[in-house]
Design a protein around this motif. Structure first.
Motif, PDB file in Angstrom:
ATOM      1  N   UNK A 200       0.851  -1.186   0.000  1.00 52.76           N
ATOM      2  CA  UNK A 200       0.000   0.000   0.000  1.00 52.76           C
ATOM      3  C   UNK A 200       0.887   1.236   0.000  1.00 52.76           C
ATOM      4  N   UNK A 201       0.265   2.371  -0.333  1.00 54.17           N
ATOM      5  CA  UNK A 201       0.928   3.675  -0.297  1.00 54.17           C
ATOM      6  C   UNK A 201       0.050   4.630   0.494  1.00 54.17           C
ATOM      7  N   UNK A 202       0.623   5.338   1.472  1.00 51.09           N
ATOM      8  CA  UNK A 202      -0.118   6.315   2.271  1.00 51.09           C
ATOM      9  C   UNK A 202       0.309   7.719   1.873  1.00 51.09           C
ATOM     10  N   UNK A 203      -0.634   8.550   1.437  1.00 50.57           N
ATOM     11  CA  UNK A 203      -0.393   9.956   1.136  1.00 50.57           C
ATOM     12  C   UNK A 203      -1.670  10.728   1.438  1.00 50.57           C
ATOM     13  N   UNK A 204      -1.651  12.041   1.195  1.00 55.12           N
ATOM     14  CA  UNK A 204      -2.832  12.852   1.455  1.00 55.12           C
ATOM     15  C   UNK A 204      -3.912  12.639   0.394  1.00 55.12           C
ATOM     16  N   UNK A 205      -5.134  13.044   0.744  1.00 58.24           N
ATOM     17  CA  UNK A 205      -6.310  12.714  -0.063  1.00 58.24           C
ATOM     18  C   UNK A 205      -6.217  13.174  -1.509  1.00 58.24           C
ATOM     19  N   UNK A 206      -6.024  14.470  -1.743  1.00 57.07           N
ATOM     20  CA  UNK A 206      -6.077  14.965  -3.114  1.00 57.07           C
ATOM     21  C   UNK A 206      -4.968  14.402  -3.994  1.00 57.07           C
ATOM     22  N   UNK A 207      -3.719  14.381  -3.513  1.00 59.66           N
ATOM     23  CA  UNK A 207      -2.688  13.737  -4.337  1.00 59.66           C
ATOM     24  C   UNK A 207      -2.979  12.266  -4.598  1.00 59.66           C
ATOM     25  N   UNK A 208      -3.562  11.581  -3.617  1.00 65.03           N
ATOM     26  CA  UNK A 208      -3.905  10.158  -3.810  1.00 65.03           C
ATOM     27  C   UNK A 208      -4.895  10.002  -4.957  1.00 65.03           C
ATOM     28  N   UNK A 272      -7.864  25.150  -5.077  1.00 65.08           N
ATOM     29  CA  UNK A 272      -7.772  23.690  -5.177  1.00 65.08           C
ATOM     30  C   UNK A 272      -8.579  23.194  -6.380  1.00 65.08           C
ATOM     31  N   UNK A 273      -9.814  23.676  -6.483  1.00 61.48           N
ATOM     32  CA  UNK A 273     -10.683  23.251  -7.593  1.00 61.48           C
ATOM     33  C   UNK A 273     -10.091  23.621  -8.943  1.00 61.48           C
ATOM     34  N   UNK A 274      -9.473  24.802  -9.004  1.00 57.76           N
ATOM     35  CA  UNK A 274      -8.855  25.243 -10.261  1.00 57.76           C
ATOM     36  C   UNK A 274      -7.762  24.271 -10.696  1.00 57.76           C
ATOM     37  N   UNK A 275      -6.945  23.871  -9.761  1.00 53.88           N
ATOM     38  CA  UNK A 275      -5.833  22.984 -10.108  1.00 53.88           C
ATOM     39  C   UNK A 275      -6.254  21.525 -10.226  1.00 53.88           C
ATOM     40  N   UNK A 276      -7.461  21.231  -9.762  1.00 53.50           N
ATOM     41  CA  UNK A 276      -8.035  19.909 -10.010  1.00 53.50           C
ATOM     42  C   UNK A 276      -8.804  19.864 -11.326  1.00 53.50           C
ATOM     43  N   UNK A 277      -8.942  21.033 -11.973  1.00 56.41           N
ATOM     44  CA  UNK A 277      -9.688  21.106 -13.222  1.00 56.41           C
ATOM     45  C   UNK A 277     -11.189  21.055 -13.027  1.00 56.41           C
ATOM     46  N   UNK A 278     -11.661  21.509 -11.847  1.00 52.33           N
ATOM     47  CA  UNK A 278     -13.087  21.432 -11.524  1.00 52.33           C
ATOM     48  C   UNK A 278     -13.832  22.725 -11.770  1.00 52.33           C
TER      49      UNK A 278
END
Length: 280
Positions: A200-208, A272-278
């Motif tokens: 498994x890999x543990x990282x933060x939500x958005x990068x995951x 955040x939304x801008x860089x997520x393309x939302x």
């Protein structure tokens, strides 16, 4: 007399470096703020068209506009950022989805918090039954206890790394279970390792979520501590802040906090939304 004046100048420069309001860096450009980051942590910092962009970049560029200074981002290994910011010799600021910890607070000055993130676990979709549970929050999550005996990948120096260290420690939920850690300098390498040496890999939500986008062979879910004796389950969380060299100008930290306050929760989420393309 000349030797005395030379000695006096040296003393004054030493005192200025120790107690002054700016970093003791004789090569520093007063019109440029050097920001260290690790540009593999989208949407907060990532490379697009050859340039480092992201939420943290937008925040610091707003700071630069207020101060009339140029912001220069440089990507380095994540686990070197806090030490370099503390030193102040090569950079002034660290903006890399940094979370506040007691040890880091002894090294750098932190801005106000600007984002709260849940830790997530990435695992192979074929292994879903091994990891997934329904939590008291009525969401599908992964308990730390589900990682007993597993090889767990993290990015070196991150909150996931720190949390995992605690859980592997003497009183942690993974103590004595045979669980081991694999540390990586970059998240992309860590994901590749799931195909070979890690479970498994543990990282933060958005990068995951961004890391596995379009990769149906992987799934991810929030990481939880399982409640005991009727207590609710507790999600593993951290909060982000921007690190500033302790000898930097107080105005710099004030301006960073000013920008964070002006953006507010909605403004940060909009970035955040801008860089997520939302955004439309």
């Amino acid at each position: 007399m000349k030797k005395f004046l030379t000695l006096l100048v040296a003393i004054v420069m030493s005192v200025t470096c120790l107690f002054g309001l700016t970093a003791c860096n004789p090569d520093a450009d007063d019109d440029t703020i050097i920001v260290y980051t690790e540009a593999g942590f989208a949407p907060f910092e990532y490379v697009k068209d050859g340039e480092i962009v992201g939420v943290d970049v937008d925040i610091m560029n707003m700071v630069g506009e207020k101060l009339g200074k140029t912001i220069k981002f440089e990507s380095v290994a994540f686990n070197t950022i806090v030490d370099q910011v503390e030193s102040g010799k090569l950079c002034d600021v660290g903006a890399a989805g940094l979370s506040i910890t007691e040890s880091r607070k002894k090294q750098v000055a932190f801005s106000n918090e600007y984002y709260t993130a849940n830790l997530y676990v990435i695992y192979k979709a074929s292994q879903s039954a091994t990891y997934e549970s329904e939590t008291t929050d009525d969401v599908t999550g992964v308990y730390w206890s589900s990682l007993r005996g597993k090889t767990i990948a993290v990015q070196n120096g991150t909150t996931a790394d720190l949390f995992l260290g605690d859980e592997l420690g003497e009183n942690g939920s993974l103590a004595g279970s045979g669980a081991t850690k694999t540390g990586h300098t970059q998240l992309s390498y860590a994901l590749e390792d799931l195909n070979s040496d890690s479970d498994v890999l543990i990282i933060d939500e958005l990068p995951a979520k961004m890391l596995i986008e379009g990769k149906s062979e992987y799934k991810c879910a929030p990481l939880y501590w399982q409640g005991e004796d009727g207590d609710d389950d507790e999600p593993s969380k951290d909060v982000y802040a921007i690190a500033v060299c302790p000898t930097q100008s107080a105005r710099l930290l004030y301006t960073i906090n000013e920008v964070i306050a002006e953006l507010g929760e909605e403004g940060i989420q909009a970035l955040v939304n801008k860089h997520l393309g939302l955004t439309d």
